[in-house]
Design a protein around this motif. Structure first.
Motif, PDB file in Angstrom:
ATOM      1  N   TYR A 141      -5.674   9.959  -5.795  1.00  0.00           N
ATOM      2  CA  TYR A 141      -6.902   9.170  -5.618  1.00  0.00           C
ATOM      3  C   TYR A 141      -8.052  10.081  -5.170  1.00  0.00           C
ATOM      4  O   TYR A 141      -9.160  10.031  -5.707  1.00  0.00           O
ATOM      5  CB  TYR A 141      -6.632   8.066  -4.594  1.00  0.00           C
ATOM      6  N   VAL A 169      -9.205  -4.647  -1.304  1.00  0.00           N
ATOM      7  CA  VAL A 169      -7.867  -4.859  -0.732  1.00  0.00           C
ATOM      8  C   VAL A 169      -7.436  -6.317  -0.923  1.00  0.00           C
ATOM      9  O   VAL A 169      -6.424  -6.741  -0.382  1.00  0.00           O
ATOM     10  CB  VAL A 169      -7.792  -4.449   0.768  1.00  0.00           C
ATOM     11  N   GLY A 224     -10.777   1.381   7.008  1.00  0.00           N
ATOM     12  CA  GLY A 224     -10.110   1.565   5.704  1.00  0.00           C
ATOM     13  C   GLY A 224     -10.433   2.919   5.101  1.00  0.00           C
ATOM     14  O   GLY A 224     -10.696   3.038   3.906  1.00  0.00           O
ATOM     15  N   SER A 225     -10.410   3.980   5.923  1.00  0.00           N
ATOM     16  CA  SER A 225     -10.851   5.320   5.485  1.00  0.00           C
ATOM     17  C   SER A 225     -10.064   5.842   4.302  1.00  0.00           C
ATOM     18  O   SER A 225     -10.615   6.548   3.452  1.00  0.00           O
ATOM     19  CB  SER A 225     -10.694   6.325   6.620  1.00  0.00           C
ATOM     20  N   GLY A 226      -8.753   5.523   4.268  1.00  0.00           N
ATOM     21  CA  GLY A 226      -7.914   6.034   3.183  1.00  0.00           C
ATOM     22  C   GLY A 226      -8.107   7.527   3.065  1.00  0.00           C
ATOM     23  O   GLY A 226      -8.253   8.227   4.071  1.00  0.00           O
ATOM     24  N   TYR A 229     -12.976  12.081  -5.725  1.00  0.00           N
ATOM     25  CA  TYR A 229     -13.881  12.911  -4.933  1.00  0.00           C
ATOM     26  C   TYR A 229     -13.849  14.390  -5.308  1.00  0.00           C
ATOM     27  O   TYR A 229     -14.660  15.172  -4.816  1.00  0.00           O
ATOM     28  CB  TYR A 229     -13.587  12.714  -3.437  1.00  0.00           C
ATOM     29  N   ASP A 247      -6.821  -2.715  11.070  1.00  0.00           N
ATOM     30  CA  ASP A 247      -6.762  -3.731  10.031  1.00  0.00           C
ATOM     31  C   ASP A 247      -8.142  -4.364   9.927  1.00  0.00           C
ATOM     32  O   ASP A 247      -8.677  -4.870  10.931  1.00  0.00           O
ATOM     33  CB  ASP A 247      -5.714  -4.778  10.466  1.00  0.00           C
ATOM     34  N   ILE A 248      -8.712  -4.326   8.761  1.00  0.00           N
ATOM     35  CA  ILE A 248     -10.081  -4.868   8.603  1.00  0.00           C
ATOM     36  C   ILE A 248     -10.158  -6.341   9.006  1.00  0.00           C
ATOM     37  O   ILE A 248     -11.201  -6.826   9.412  1.00  0.00           O
ATOM     38  CB  ILE A 248     -10.595  -4.653   7.155  1.00  0.00           C
ATOM     39  N   SER A 298      -2.719   1.288   6.166  1.00  0.00           N
ATOM     40  CA  SER A 298      -1.519   1.652   5.400  1.00  0.00           C
ATOM     41  C   SER A 298      -1.112   3.099   5.643  1.00  0.00           C
ATOM     42  O   SER A 298      -1.816   3.858   6.311  1.00  0.00           O
ATOM     43  CB  SER A 298      -1.802   1.442   3.918  1.00  0.00           C
ATOM     44  N   GLU A 315      -7.097   2.772   9.556  1.00  0.00           N
ATOM     45  CA  GLU A 315      -6.425   2.587   8.268  1.00  0.00           C
ATOM     46  C   GLU A 315      -5.189   1.733   8.493  1.00  0.00           C
ATOM     47  O   GLU A 315      -4.448   1.903   9.440  1.00  0.00           O
ATOM     48  CB  GLU A 315      -6.083   3.979   7.752  1.00  0.00           C
ATOM     49  N   ASN A 342     -10.773   9.331   2.205  1.00  0.00           N
ATOM     50  CA  ASN A 342     -12.185   9.699   2.040  1.00  0.00           C
ATOM     51  C   ASN A 342     -12.757  10.173   3.367  1.00  0.00           C
ATOM     52  O   ASN A 342     -12.889   9.394   4.313  1.00  0.00           O
ATOM     53  CB  ASN A 342     -12.978   8.494   1.508  1.00  0.00           C
ATOM     54  N   TYR A 354     -16.032   1.994   3.367  1.00  0.00           N
ATOM     55  CA  TYR A 354     -16.346   2.299   1.968  1.00  0.00           C
ATOM     56  C   TYR A 354     -15.257   1.785   1.051  1.00  0.00           C
ATOM     57  O   TYR A 354     -14.097   2.183   1.162  1.00  0.00           O
ATOM     58  CB  TYR A 354     -16.528   3.821   1.791  1.00  0.00           C
ATOM     59  N   PHE A 355     -15.619   0.859   0.186  1.00  0.00           N
ATOM     60  CA  PHE A 355     -14.744   0.358  -0.874  1.00  0.00           C
ATOM     61  C   PHE A 355     -13.457  -0.250  -0.314  1.00  0.00           C
ATOM     62  O   PHE A 355     -12.364   0.046  -0.790  1.00  0.00           O
ATOM     63  CB  PHE A 355     -14.413   1.470  -1.888  1.00  0.00           C
ATOM     64  N   ASN A 366      -1.651   5.423   3.978  1.00  0.00           N
ATOM     65  CA  ASN A 366      -2.722   6.310   3.508  1.00  0.00           C
ATOM     66  C   ASN A 366      -3.319   7.132   4.622  1.00  0.00           C
ATOM     67  O   ASN A 366      -4.072   8.051   4.380  1.00  0.00           O
ATOM     68  CB  ASN A 366      -3.878   5.483   2.919  1.00  0.00           C
ATOM     69  N   TRP A 391       0.797  -1.225   0.000  1.00  0.00           N
ATOM     70  CA  TRP A 391       0.000   0.000   0.000  1.00  0.00           C
ATOM     71  C   TRP A 391       0.829   1.274   0.000  1.00  0.00           C
ATOM     72  O   TRP A 391       0.300   2.365  -0.194  1.00  0.00           O
ATOM     73  CB  TRP A 391      -0.974  -0.011   1.178  1.00  0.00           C
ATOM     74  N   TYR A 411      -8.057  -1.178  -9.506  1.00  0.00           N
ATOM     75  CA  TYR A 411      -8.090   0.280  -9.674  1.00  0.00           C
ATOM     76  C   TYR A 411      -6.683   0.814  -9.496  1.00  0.00           C
ATOM     77  O   TYR A 411      -5.765   0.074  -9.116  1.00  0.00           O
ATOM     78  CB  TYR A 411      -9.050   0.893  -8.644  1.00  0.00           C
TER      79      TYR A 411
HETATM   80  C1  SAM Z   1     -10.025   1.537  -2.332  1.00  0.00           C
HETATM   81  S1  SAM Z   1      -9.368   2.261  -0.932  1.00  0.00           S
HETATM   82  C2  SAM Z   1     -10.829   2.936  -0.204  1.00  0.00           C
HETATM   83  C3  SAM Z   1     -10.545   4.152   0.612  1.00  0.00           C
HETATM   84  C4  SAM Z   1     -11.747   4.910   1.120  1.00  0.00           C
HETATM   85  N1  SAM Z   1     -12.471   4.179   2.134  1.00  0.00           N
HETATM   86  C5  SAM Z   1     -12.671   5.388   0.037  1.00  0.00           C
HETATM   87  O1  SAM Z   1     -13.873   5.365   0.279  1.00  0.00           O
HETATM   88  O2  SAM Z   1     -12.242   5.857  -0.981  1.00  0.00           O
HETATM   89  C6  SAM Z   1      -8.948   0.930   0.101  1.00  0.00           C
HETATM   90  C7  SAM Z   1      -8.334   1.394   1.381  1.00  0.00           C
HETATM   91  O3  SAM Z   1      -8.172   0.266   2.239  1.00  0.00           O
HETATM   92  C8  SAM Z   1      -6.930   0.394   2.913  1.00  0.00           C
HETATM   93  N2  SAM Z   1      -6.499  -0.931   3.390  1.00  0.00           N
HETATM   94  C9  SAM Z   1      -5.684  -1.826   2.785  1.00  0.00           C
HETATM   95  N3  SAM Z   1      -5.566  -2.945   3.544  1.00  0.00           N
HETATM   96  C10 SAM Z   1      -6.334  -2.741   4.631  1.00  0.00           C
HETATM   97  C11 SAM Z   1      -6.604  -3.512   5.784  1.00  0.00           C
HETATM   98  N4  SAM Z   1      -6.079  -4.722   5.946  1.00  0.00           N
HETATM   99  N5  SAM Z   1      -7.400  -2.980   6.733  1.00  0.00           N
HETATM  100  C12 SAM Z   1      -7.944  -1.748   6.581  1.00  0.00           C
HETATM  101  N6  SAM Z   1      -7.722  -0.973   5.508  1.00  0.00           N
HETATM  102  C13 SAM Z   1      -6.931  -1.460   4.539  1.00  0.00           C
HETATM  103  C14 SAM Z   1      -6.030   0.982   1.855  1.00  0.00           C
HETATM  104  O4  SAM Z   1      -4.884   1.571   2.428  1.00  0.00           O
HETATM  105  C15 SAM Z   1      -6.972   2.002   1.215  1.00  0.00           C
HETATM  106  O5  SAM Z   1      -6.922   3.216   1.898  1.00  0.00           O
END
Ligand code: SAM
Length: 641
Positions: free
Chosen positions: A401, A543, A441-443, A406, A522-523, A468, A466, A445, A537-538, A470, A393, A578
């Motif tokens: 992004y 991931v 996983g807010s990244g 957005y 970590d999700i 990563s 989050e 957004n 979201y997403f 990010n 990541w 993506y």
């Molecule tokens: C496609 S992005 C979505 C970001 C944001 N939630 C959005 O709505 O645009 C995926 C996000 O999941 C994060 N991610 C990756 N592995 C993850 C994990 N194991 N646990 C939580 N988040 C993770 C990535 O760093 C990234 O920010």
């Protein structure tokens, strides 16, 4: 799917040990995690490597075992009938392609969801799995004339022979993961040819002969202990459990009634509500269950096989196992009855009970076992490939992004935001009442946090979790350390939320910033029963690149909810991956809305809303996807599980 990795590690002159790699990754993540203790981060990553190692070993064991079986199948495929030879080769090809629908047509009925659930549980060392196999009934081996029992391995009926082969596969896998056990269900109660119960002496004889045979075939080894490495379930022992434990539970069941007909037969009649939620039962069977009910004991007091089978699950230990029941398709109806009884008494949860039905007249034991082993191997492969991608990541370009996705509001997001805002209002949650809220996983957004912010209690925090680096983008947006015009993009989302949700959303951008805290998360490893509201979201589908870890992510979100908690989760549908920055490609699993809904259902969640949104004129702004979907769900109530 073509996934090019965003970056590759440079080869070192002295190859670093796994521990070095883990330590450096831990430091990198800990730096970004700010408050996170590096030791904790290290532990989490080590766990992940252990999981990867276990998956790797499991894959090798499966490869070894299936390649031996494949050679045996080909060597034995010498029947003079050409069409039978071709059929065997076609089955092998269907299995090698992972074509579950074709495999079902050939006589092997199994839901591939269980493979993932059992494998991911075993690899992560969560719930142990138990494979139940049914041995031959004594009919074919009891000499009715002399009353003597004759048992030799070749006398095993086809169902028993498949059981032996699958049992050996399971034994092999257990050597790697140490959390699988074989359950050998022995039909020693009823002798069907003469229609009488076996005498206790016959029973003893039968068990001795059968144990000897199973030892000879390697199913029971010298070192194996009954109850630990395997379990020998004698039907005759279940009678007492049926009369006490099972009957008591059936009597108290909220999902049906016990009744006695005029001939003295005892039935259990499942409720309409229970039958409604039972999957995979034919309409005719449903009508039979709803009409007459399920026979428990006949007028002479003899129990049915389904009732004895259900009684064998009454031990408390069964709640902590994943059950995989493996029987001939001819016993499917009996299994359906067993399963309705188990659900009615709340003994086994739906997602912990899986079945393999095979047609032993059409498929050899080797073919069945090859198919099961090979399909498992394919799923472990997928898991390993997704695990490979977890660490990359660092190449995700937040700014690019956020601006691309957005900066200009997409119609898809508009619809999803409207549904999320309205759903929270319709749920009747009091503003300012929620103590524990997380966006996973807010990244980059901020809008999920803005949607949730009015409901977060004063003094409580909204965790933006989050995994990563990010994390830095939202941390900067919140701290105000990002270029003002770049951070301005969230203003239009506030306007939209006010349009849909009224005054409640006045000032929600600032509210979200004030109440939120960006943290490592970590999700796949969230605190249990922690949150009143979770948004994500997403993430779950974006991931990973296969369905198994996606489903695991949904399970994990479900576990993190309090019993009365809620979740609003958005997914990309039909995603092909993506990018986030030039030359990057991030993984995603290509899912349909149906597959997404099933994952929620299997995670014991009640889905109360599914809103699908695609671009109105068919044009897609983000690359390679069909649309987005918002799922509104909460934990399923006990009794409906
Ligand atoms: C496609 S992005 C979505 C970001 C944001 N939630 C959005 O709505 O645009 C995926 C996000 O999941 C994060 N991610 C990756 N592995 C993850 C994990 N194991 N646990 C939580 N988040 C993770 C990535 O760093 C990234 O920010």
């Amino acid at each position: 799917m073509n996934i090019s990795k965003p970056f590759k590690r440079q080869p070192a002159i002295t190859p670093p040990t796994i521990r070095d790699q883990i330590a450096s990754l831990a430091n990198r993540l800990a730096e970004h995690a700010q408050q996170e203790d590096p030791e904790k981060v290290l532990q989490r990553i080590e766990d992940r490597h252990t999981i990867r190692d276990r998956a790797e070993f499991l894959k090798r064991a499966l490869e070894r075992h299936t390649s031996i079986l494949r050679s045996e199948i080909i060597a034995n495929n010498k029947t003079p009938r050409r069409e039978l030879q071709d059929r065997t080769m076609a089955i092998l090809a269907a299995v090698d392609d992972g074509d579950y629908a074709a495999i079902k047509d050939y006589g092997l009925d199994m839901d591939h969801a269980w493979i993932r659930d059992i494998l991911s549980s075993s690899i992560q060392n969560k719930l142990p799995a138990e494979l139940s196999i049914y041995t031959a009934s004594p009919t074919s081996q009891l000499d009715l004339r002399t009353g003597e029992l004759h048992l030799n391995p070749s006398a095993l009926q086809p169902q028993g022979r498949v059981g032996v082969k699958l049992g050996l596969l399971f034994k092999e896998l257990n050597k790697v993961v140490h959390n699988m056990r074989l359950n050998i269900v022995v039909n020693d109660y009823w002798e069907s040819a003469s229609h009488r119960e076996l005498t206790s002496q016959e029973r003893q004889q039968y068990i001795l002969a059968l144990s000897g045979s199973l030892e000879q075939q390697g199913i029971i080894g010298d070192e194996d202990r009954n109850g630990l490495d395997f379990n020998m379930f004698r039907e005759s022992d279940q009678l007492i459990k049926l009369d006490t434990l099972l009957m008591a539970r059936l009597r108290k069941s909220q999902s049906g009634k016990l009744s006695l007909d005029t001939n003295g037969n005892v039935y259990f009649k499942p409720s309409h509500d229970l039958l409604e939620v039972m999957e995979g039962i034919s309409p005719a069977r449903r009508r039979e269950f709803a009409g007459l009910g399920i026979l428990i004991k006949d007028s002479e007091g003899s129990p049915t096989a389904a009732a004895l089978d259900a009684a064998s699950y009454t031990d408390a230990l069964n709640n902590y196992l994943m059950h995989l029941v493996c029987t001939d398709i001819r016993h499917k109806e009996e299994q359906e009855a067993t399963f309705v009884l188990l659900r009615a008494t709340n003994i086994i949860k739906r997602e912990r009970h899986h079945k393999i039905y095979f047609d032993s007249e059409k498929l050899s034991p080797e073919l069945v076992t090859y198919a099961v082993g090979k399909l498992m191997q394919q799923e472990v492969d997928k898991l390993l490939r997704s695990a490979e991608l977890y660490d990359d990541w660092g190449a995700f370009d937040n700014q690019e992004y956020a601006e691309r996705n957005y900066g200009v509001m997409l119609p898809e997001d508009r619809k999803i935001i409207r549904s999320a805002v309205r759903s929270l209002q319709q749920l009747g949650i009091q503003p300012g009442s929620l103590q524990r809220v997380a966006d996973v996983g807010s990244g980059p957004n901020l809008y999920p946090a803005m949607i949730a912010s009015p409901y977060v209690a004063e003094g409580a925090t909204l965790d933006l979790l989050e995994f990563s680096p990010n994390r830095t983008y939202l941390a900067d947006v919140i701290a105000g350390t990002i270029d003002a015009d770049k951070a301005a993009l969230w203003r239009k989302y506030e306007k939209l939320m006010i349009e849909f949700g009224g005054d409640l959303y006045e000032g929600c951008e600032n509210e979200a910033k004030r109440k939120s805290k960006v943290q490592f998360g970590d999700i796949f490893s969230l605190p249990e029963a922690e949150y009143d509201l979770i948004t994500s979201y997403f993430v779950a589908e974006s991931v990973v690149d296969s369905e198994m870890p996606f489903r695991e992510a949904i399970h994990s979100l479900a576990r993190a909810l309090k019993a009365d908690g809620m979740m609003l989760v958005a997914h990309v549908v039909g995603s092909e991956g993506y990018h986030a920055g030039v030359g990057t490609h991030f993984p995603a699993v290509n899912l349909s809305v149906e597959q997404i809904k099933k994952a929620y259902h299997d995670a014991n969640l009640e889905v109360t809303g599914v809103v699908f949104s695609d671009h109105p004129d068919g044009e897609k702004f983000r690359e390679g996807y069909d649309g987005i979907v918002l799922v509104i769900a909460h934990p399923r109530l006990r009794g409906n599980s």
